[in-house]
Scaffold this motif. Structure first.
Motif, PDB file in Angstrom:
ATOM      1  N   ASN A 359      34.179  48.043  47.472  1.00  0.00           N
ATOM      2  CA  ASN A 359      34.531  46.647  47.225  1.00  0.00           C
ATOM      3  C   ASN A 359      33.280  45.807  47.417  1.00  0.00           C
ATOM      4  N   TYR A 371      34.298  36.171  51.244  1.00  0.00           N
ATOM      5  CA  TYR A 371      34.645  36.451  49.855  1.00  0.00           C
ATOM      6  C   TYR A 371      34.829  37.952  49.669  1.00  0.00           C
ATOM      7  N   LEU A 373      35.741  40.460  46.166  1.00  0.00           N
ATOM      8  CA  LEU A 373      36.116  40.596  44.761  1.00  0.00           C
ATOM      9  C   LEU A 373      37.315  41.532  44.665  1.00  0.00           C
ATOM     10  N   LEU A 387      28.528  42.214  37.082  1.00  0.00           N
ATOM     11  CA  LEU A 387      29.805  41.570  37.385  1.00  0.00           C
ATOM     12  C   LEU A 387      29.907  40.172  36.800  1.00  0.00           C
ATOM     13  N   LEU A 390      30.817  35.153  39.519  1.00  0.00           N
ATOM     14  CA  LEU A 390      31.920  35.224  40.468  1.00  0.00           C
ATOM     15  C   LEU A 390      32.054  33.873  41.157  1.00  0.00           C
ATOM     16  N   TYR A 392      33.638  31.815  44.438  1.00  0.00           N
ATOM     17  CA  TYR A 392      34.232  31.849  45.764  1.00  0.00           C
ATOM     18  C   TYR A 392      34.878  30.508  46.072  1.00  0.00           C
TER      19      TYR A 392
END
Length: 594
Positions: A359, A371, A373, A387, A390, A392
């Motif tokens: 993770n 945080y 994901l 990725l 992202l 948060y």
């Protein structure tokens, strides 16, 4: 070099340099092996393996239930030894608690007197014998002593405690000792933290008086048993620890040998980091660069009470660890972890990741919470996972009414007093290491002898008026420790009695503590909130400015408040031992959501 052996020859062979495990019931196992095999022998290197397979009939209850493979590598042109270990538990091995794994080196006592941990923490150290009860006074715990009759009078009146020389995993890359007479250095170099437990901020031991140098792989220091050290029957496990380089160097006695040797050790550290992952190890448990993967992306923060626009997560810590819950990387003790910091735009690139399932976790300086994901990431040899962007969303229920501190997972911004002048360690005089001085917990009783912290929002300054640790009041009688209640006073011009307010309470450490919170009535039988008993990290006693991070988002009905002056009462209710305490990271009161 003018020294045939850097280890203390006055000790038995088994007590000079060794590996050890601390397992069930604090039993020490020096992991003696039975077989030796030459893995590689070329013009460029030699790698040797020492092994032992655990046998139930012969070893049950006597040695830690592990298959052991200790490796040693000598390379042409590198003055030192690379060391790593591969440890394995098979499914039918019995339950075990494995608290500590390390390599220990005990150096020549009459030669190695100068210790270096960082550019600012280095100096001539007392001898091991100076810690004996004939030459020193034991203080509040056995690790801390006050030198009363040391062999070198310059140390009289100084404190020594091995925990004062601890540092975080991310910084624990180089430390060791220097012999001035021979201008020889002994260093432990750790180019990667991937095998260490608890993430980049877990603190651990380095070098200390003896002279002793440690390579710590696993421990419960600064976490206590909150970190996972339990291995169950039916749970197969295998992990490689290291390699670390035991590096030896020398200099001309005409030079400033301490500076020369330290700078040369830093140069070697840079070379080892540049060469990581190593391409010369022969175990399949240490994949080379081409057999590893990479994860990249960008992390942004969305908190519209701070900024209507998305914010770049600058200098955030982003890492891959065993799949788990939000923030579980802090207490993860069995797998590998890979961490990096974001750049000024929030971009990150985690390189050289072992194949496996992970993770992605992160925390951002200036924002509370963790945080994670919500996606399992599979790393395969040679692949690169992008990725993308992202976002948060840190915990937030309403606009900020007031705040105390900085969300940085430490108590470093709060008031750290000067040490009692009778309990000073010169290696901790630098401002960045001030919190490492002995006895700062007792300074609370000096400053708040007849009352506790009272912090008035808008008037008080947390760097001056908020003590770095919520400790007990020491009345001078260890059996009569007084619990303490801190107050936060603030004014509300308007109160939404039908809405819910939120108190965001972030703790930087906790040790056998219980924090109870009351609003406007300190005598209420039932608190509005209690943490219940939390923490084993012992960060106060071990001179850490943080232990494990905890966040509580506490909902408070509006009818608890009054228009005008209000007070929050924070009581640390446990007083069984001197170091029952918490450290605060950050406190914020939020109004009801708009």
């Amino acid at each position: 070099m003018g020294m045939d052996n850097v280890l203390e020859c006055g000790n038995p062979n088994s007590n000079r340099g060794y590996w050890d495990f601390v397992w069930d019931n604090s039993t020490f196992d020096k992991m003696e092996t039975k077989h030796v095999k030459v893995i590689a022998h070329t013009d460029e290197l030699v790698e040797i393996s020492f092994t032992k397979n655990w046998d139930f009939r012969a070893d049950h209850g006597k040695t830690v239930p592990l298959n052991i493979d200790k490796r040693f590598i000598v390379r042409r042109g590198v003055p030192g030894v690379y060391m790593y270990g591969i440890f394995e538990r098979q499914e039918d091995f019995p339950d075990a608690q494995m608290y500590q794994l390390r390599i220990v080196f005990k150096l020549k006592e009459d030669k190695f007197r100068f210790m270096a941990i960082s550019d600012t923490r280095q100096g001539v150290m007392p001898r091991g014998e100076d810690r004996d009860n004939t030459r020193s006074q034991t203080l509040a715990f056995k690790e801390a002593v006050l030198m009363t009759n040391p062999s070198n009078p310059q140390f009289r009146g100084e404190v020594d405690d091995k925990y004062q020389y601890s540092c975080e995993n991310k910084d624990n890359k180089l430390h060791g000792w220097i012999s001035d007479d021979e201008a020889v250095g002994f260093w432990i170099i750790t180019p990667s933290n991937e095998f260490r437990t608890g993430g980049p901020h877990k603190q651990d031991l380095t070098s200390h008086v003896g002279p002793i140098a440690l390579s710590m792989f696993v421990s419960t220091h600064y976490t206590g048993i909150d970190i996972d050290v339990t291995y169950k029957k039916g749970e197969a496990w295998r992990k490689a620890f290291g390699p670390v380089l035991i590096f030896l160097n020398s200099a001309s006695s005409d030079d400033d040998c301490r500076k020369t040797l330290w700078n040369d050790a830093k140069r070697q550290l840079s070379e080892e980091i540049e060469s990581w992952p190593y391409n010369f190890t022969r175990s399949e448990d240490l994949p080379h660069a081409g057999d590893r993967g990479e994860v990249c992306g960008q992390l942004l923060v969305r908190d519209r009470c701070v900024d209507e626009e998305l914010m770049q997560a600058q200098s955030a810590f982003v890492g891959l660890a065993v799949p788990g819950n939000v923030g579980s990387w802090q207490t993860e003790g069995k797998g590998y972890q890979f961490w990096t910091e974001t750049d000024n735009t929030g971009r990150f690139n985690i390189k050289n990741v072992r194949p496996g399932e992970y993770n992605l976790y992160a925390w951002v300086h200036g924002f509370i919470g963790d945080y994670k994901l919500d996606l399992s990431i599979t790393i395969q040899p040679g692949n690169k996972v992008n990725l993308g962007t992202l976002i948060y969303d840190p915990p937030r229920n309403g606009p900020t009414l007031w705040e105390i501190g900085i969300p940085d997972r430490t108590a470093a911004e709060f008031f750290i007093p000067e040490p009692d002048p009778t309990f000073v360690n010169p290696l901790c005089l630098d401002a960045a290491d001030k919190f490492r001085q002995y006895g700062l917990w007792d300074r609370y009783s000096d400053f708040y002898r007849h009352g506790d912290v009272v912090y008035t929002v808008g008037v008080s300054n947390y760097s001056r008026d908020w003590f770095f640790a919520h400790v007990l009041r020491n009345t001078g009688n260890i059996t009569d420790l007084s619990t303490t209640t801190w107050q936060i006073k603030y004014n509300l011009q308007d109160v939404n009695e039908k809405g819910n307010y939120t108190l965001q309470l972030a703790l930087a450490a906790a040790s056998y503590a219980e924090l109870q919170i009351r609003f406007n009535n300190p005598d209420a039988i039932q608190p509005c909130f209690t943490t219940t008993r939390i923490g084993y990290d012992n960060a106060v006693a071990r001179h850490g400015i943080h232990g494990l991070y905890r966040l509580y988002s506490i909902n408070i009905p509006g009818n608890r408040f009054i228009r005008g002056n209000n007070t929050i009462f924070l009581t640390q209710t446990r007083s069984h031992a001197l170091f029952d305490a918490v450290m605060y990271d950050y406190i914020r009161l939020e109004a009801p959501a708009v």
